[in-house]
Scaffold this active site. Structure first.
Site, PDB file in Angstrom:
ATOM      1  N   GLU A  92       0.851  -1.194   0.000  1.00  0.00           N
ATOM      2  CA  GLU A  92       0.000   0.000   0.000  1.00  0.00           C
ATOM      3  C   GLU A  92       0.884   1.240   0.000  1.00  0.00           C
ATOM      4  OE1 GLU A  92      -2.451   2.519  -0.437  1.00  0.00           O
ATOM      5  OE2 GLU A  92      -3.635   0.741   0.119  1.00  0.00           O
ATOM      6  N   ASP A 119       4.835   0.983  -4.026  1.00  0.00           N
ATOM      7  CA  ASP A 119       4.270   0.476  -5.272  1.00  0.00           C
ATOM      8  C   ASP A 119       4.397  -1.047  -5.321  1.00  0.00           C
ATOM      9  OD1 ASP A 119       3.672  -0.111  -7.970  1.00  0.00           O
ATOM     10  OD2 ASP A 119       4.506   1.802  -8.654  1.00  0.00           O
ATOM     11  N   ASP A 141      -8.601   1.660  -6.734  1.00  0.00           N
ATOM     12  CA  ASP A 141      -8.939   2.971  -7.294  1.00  0.00           C
ATOM     13  C   ASP A 141      -9.598   2.755  -8.652  1.00  0.00           C
ATOM     14  OD1 ASP A 141      -8.947   5.570  -8.431  1.00  0.00           O
ATOM     15  OD2 ASP A 141      -7.251   6.128  -7.168  1.00  0.00           O
ATOM     16  N   LYS A 145     -12.603   8.043 -15.251  1.00  0.00           N
ATOM     17  CA  LYS A 145     -12.540   8.669 -16.573  1.00  0.00           C
ATOM     18  C   LYS A 145     -11.909   7.716 -17.582  1.00  0.00           C
ATOM     19  CE  LYS A 145     -12.252  13.403 -14.799  1.00  0.00           C
ATOM     20  NZ  LYS A 145     -11.453  14.658 -14.756  1.00  0.00           N
ATOM     21  N   ASP A 177     -17.133  -2.119  -6.820  1.00  0.00           N
ATOM     22  CA  ASP A 177     -18.515  -1.676  -6.946  1.00  0.00           C
ATOM     23  C   ASP A 177     -18.725  -0.869  -8.223  1.00  0.00           C
ATOM     24  OD1 ASP A 177     -16.775   0.229  -5.649  1.00  0.00           O
ATOM     25  OD2 ASP A 177     -18.544   1.503  -5.369  1.00  0.00           O
ATOM     26  N   THR A 214     -15.395  -3.953   4.376  1.00  0.00           N
ATOM     27  CA  THR A 214     -14.475  -2.857   4.669  1.00  0.00           C
ATOM     28  C   THR A 214     -15.217  -1.526   4.751  1.00  0.00           C
ATOM     29  OG1 THR A 214     -14.033  -2.419   2.329  1.00  0.00           O
ATOM     30  CG2 THR A 214     -12.658  -4.083   3.426  1.00  0.00           C
ATOM     31  N   ARG A 215     -14.536  -0.525   5.232  1.00  0.00           N
ATOM     32  CA  ARG A 215     -15.136   0.813   5.309  1.00  0.00           C
ATOM     33  C   ARG A 215     -15.537   1.295   3.925  1.00  0.00           C
ATOM     34  NH1 ARG A 215     -11.608   5.114   7.787  1.00  0.00           N
ATOM     35  NH2 ARG A 215     -10.081   4.180   6.405  1.00  0.00           N
ATOM     36  N   TYR A 216     -14.700   1.013   2.933  1.00  0.00           N
ATOM     37  CA  TYR A 216     -15.035   1.461   1.577  1.00  0.00           C
ATOM     38  C   TYR A 216     -16.298   0.763   1.088  1.00  0.00           C
ATOM     39  CZ  TYR A 216     -14.768   2.898  -3.235  1.00  0.00           C
ATOM     40  OH  TYR A 216     -15.081   3.450  -4.457  1.00  0.00           O
ATOM     41  N   GLU A 217     -16.433  -0.513   1.353  1.00  0.00           N
ATOM     42  CA  GLU A 217     -17.633  -1.212   0.904  1.00  0.00           C
ATOM     43  C   GLU A 217     -18.875  -0.657   1.586  1.00  0.00           C
ATOM     44  OE1 GLU A 217     -18.088  -5.547  -0.183  1.00  0.00           O
ATOM     45  OE2 GLU A 217     -18.894  -5.554   1.866  1.00  0.00           O
TER      46      GLU A 217
END
Length: 237
Positions: A92, A119, A141, A145, A177, A214-217
Site C-alpha cells: 500500500e 508500489d 482505485d 474517466k 462496486d 471494509t469501510r469502503y464497501e
C-alpha cells in the site's frame, strides 16, 4: 565485465501517497513498527540488483498470500488472525493507510503480516516466481474517466507480473462496486492466464465465506452501489 544491476524501469505512479496529517500515535507506529514488519529489501535503493525475497525465511515456510492496496487494513488483519498458519504481505503506497494497518496489527498481535509501504510493482520484482498462493485486490482505485483506464490495476502492466508470482492454481479475488471495472477485469484477467470461477450470477453477487466488509464497501452500499465479488484461478503454465 558482465552487467549485474538491471536497468530500473520507468514507472509512473498515480494516486495519493499521503492524506491528512498523521496523528501522534500513527507516527509512532510508523517509526517503531514499519521497519520490523518489512518483507525485506524491496525498493530499488535498497535492492538495486533485484535479489528475490526469501519467503521461507520470512514466514518459516508458511504459505504466502498477498493483498494489493489494503486501504485501512481491515481485511488484511482479519485474514491474518483467521489464518495464523499463513503469511500475508500487504502492499500500500498511501502512508495514512499504512499507519492505520500498523495500529490494527499492534492491537491484534500475531507474527504473520509483513508490510510494503510502496508500489506493488516494486514488490513484484523481488517476489520469487510461483511463490504466492492467494492474492486480493479489493476496491481498487476505479479511475472512472475513460482516458485514465490504463491507470487501473487490471492492465497487462500489473497482471503479467502478478501472474508470474502466483502459483498454478492460486486464487485471485477482486472486489469492486464499479460496473465498468468489472467489465475490464473480466476482459483483462483471463488474458493474463486466469480462469473466472463463477458458474452462476450468485457467485459474484455474494461475498466470500470468510469476507469482512471494509469501510469502503460500507460507503459504497450507503451510496447505492452494488459490490461484485470476482474469483479467478491461475492457470498452469
Amino acid at each position: 565485465m558482465s552487467k549485474t544491476t538491471p536497468d530500473r524501469p520507468r514507472r509512473n505512479f498515480y494516486g495519493r501517497i499521503k492524506g491528512k496529517t498523521l496523528k501522534p500515535n500513527q507516527r509512532t507506529y510508523l517509526d517503531e513498527d514499519l521497519t520490523p514488519l518489512a518483507p525485506g529489501p524491496v525498493s530499488w535503493q535498497d535492492n538495486p540488483t533485484r535479489q528475490p525475497l526469501d519467503l521461507n525465511a520470512l514466514f518459516g515456510g508458511r504459505e504466502t498470500w498477498l493483498e494489493i492496496g489494503f486501504g485501512g487494513g481491515e481485511h488484511l488483519v482479519h485474514q491474518a488472525a483467521s489464518n495464523p498458519g499463513i503469511g500475508i504481505i500487504g502492499a500500500e503506497p498511501y502512508i495514512n493507510g499504512v499507519a492505520m494497518l500498523l495500529g490494527k496489527i499492534r492491537a491484534a498481535g500475531g507474527d504473520n503480516v509483513r508490510v510494503h509501504p510502496g508500489d506493488v510493482r516494486d514488490l513484484f520484482d523481488v517476489l520469487p516466481a510461483q511463490s504466492i498462493s492467494r492474492a486480493f485486490l479489493l476496491y481498487p482505485d476505479p479511475w472512472p474517466k475513460k482516458r485514465h483506464h490504463r491507470r487501473r490495476f487490471v492492465t497487462p502492466e500489473h497482471l503479467e507480473p502478478l501472474a508470474r508470482v502466483l502459483k498454478p492454481g492460486a486464487i485471485f479475488r477482486v472486489a469492486t462496486d464499479i460496473p465498468d471495472y468489472v467489465r475490464q477485469t473480466l476482459e483483462e484477467v483471463p488474458r493474463a492466464g486466469f480462469e473466472w470461477l463463477a458458474e452462476r450470477p450468485a457467485d459474484w453477487r455474494q461475498p466470500w465465506g470468510d469476507w469482512i466488509s471494509t469501510r469502503y464497501e460500507q460507503k459504497a452500499l450507503r451510496e447505492g452501489r452494488v459490490p461484485h465479488y470476482l474469483t479467478f484461478r491461475r492457470l498452469e503454465g
